[in-house]
Design an enzyme around this catalytic site. Sequence first.
Site, short mmCIF file in Angstrom:
data_model
loop_
_atom_site.label_atom_id
_atom_site.label_comp_id
_atom_site.label_asym_id
_atom_site.label_seq_id
_atom_site.Cartn_x
_atom_site.Cartn_y
_atom_site.Cartn_z
N CYS A 171 0.80 -1.23 0.00
CA CYS A 171 0.00 0.00 0.00
C CYS A 171 0.83 1.28 0.00
CB CYS A 171 -0.97 0.00 1.18
SG CYS A 171 -0.20 -0.07 2.80
N GLY A 172 2.01 1.29 0.64
CA GLY A 172 2.82 2.51 0.68
C GLY A 172 4.03 2.48 -0.22
#
Length: 217
Positions: A171-172
């Site tokens: 996600c990051g």
Amino acid sequence: MGSSSACDGTLSLDEFNASAKALVTKWRGIDVDALPDWEWRPCRKMGVPSETEGFVALEGVYRIRAGSQQIEESSDDPVPDDDVVGHDTSVQSSRDNVHLYDFHIVYSFSYKVPVLYFQGLQAGGQLLTLDEIKKDLPPHSLQLLNESKWTFITREEHPHLSRPWFTLHPCGTSDWMKLLLHKLGDKDRSLQYLPAWLSVAGQAVGLKIPLKLYCSS
């Protein structure tokens, strides 16, 4: 053709494939004694290898825990031999301290970034739990997992093997990759993407990544 999508921390599938093959080639040129080679694995569709989709695999990495010390070796290296151990209890202890790890780098079509899938096995072939895997990790890896908001482990189905594997959630990834790659030109940025990404993702799972892999050449 426009600039590389790696400018925003993501990769197209074509860029992933090019960077993956560059990683495989560069790794072999570095001669990393303690680890086997990364290999490109084409996906199979209807039994036929795909020309456009695949993943990168590093398999057969032994981790030998001696007390609190963790040692990483290739599965081609010798492991404790029954003949040189004096007692059955010592043999069992040696086997219990040997774990085998496989690592795969897979392209995520949802996030447009690479994702690290991995699994660990005991000497007898049983899959390791996440708690057992964490016991194999060096302190700096545990610290990174505990403190970084960008690196946490989940369990998901491997997109090409249809079996559950542990994975570093992506996600990051685009955010921290944009920071890592901002000084590189477009061509270097896409080809150096996986080596740069592995310098962070590898730390989180205890993989020792040589500095030469990240250096441009």
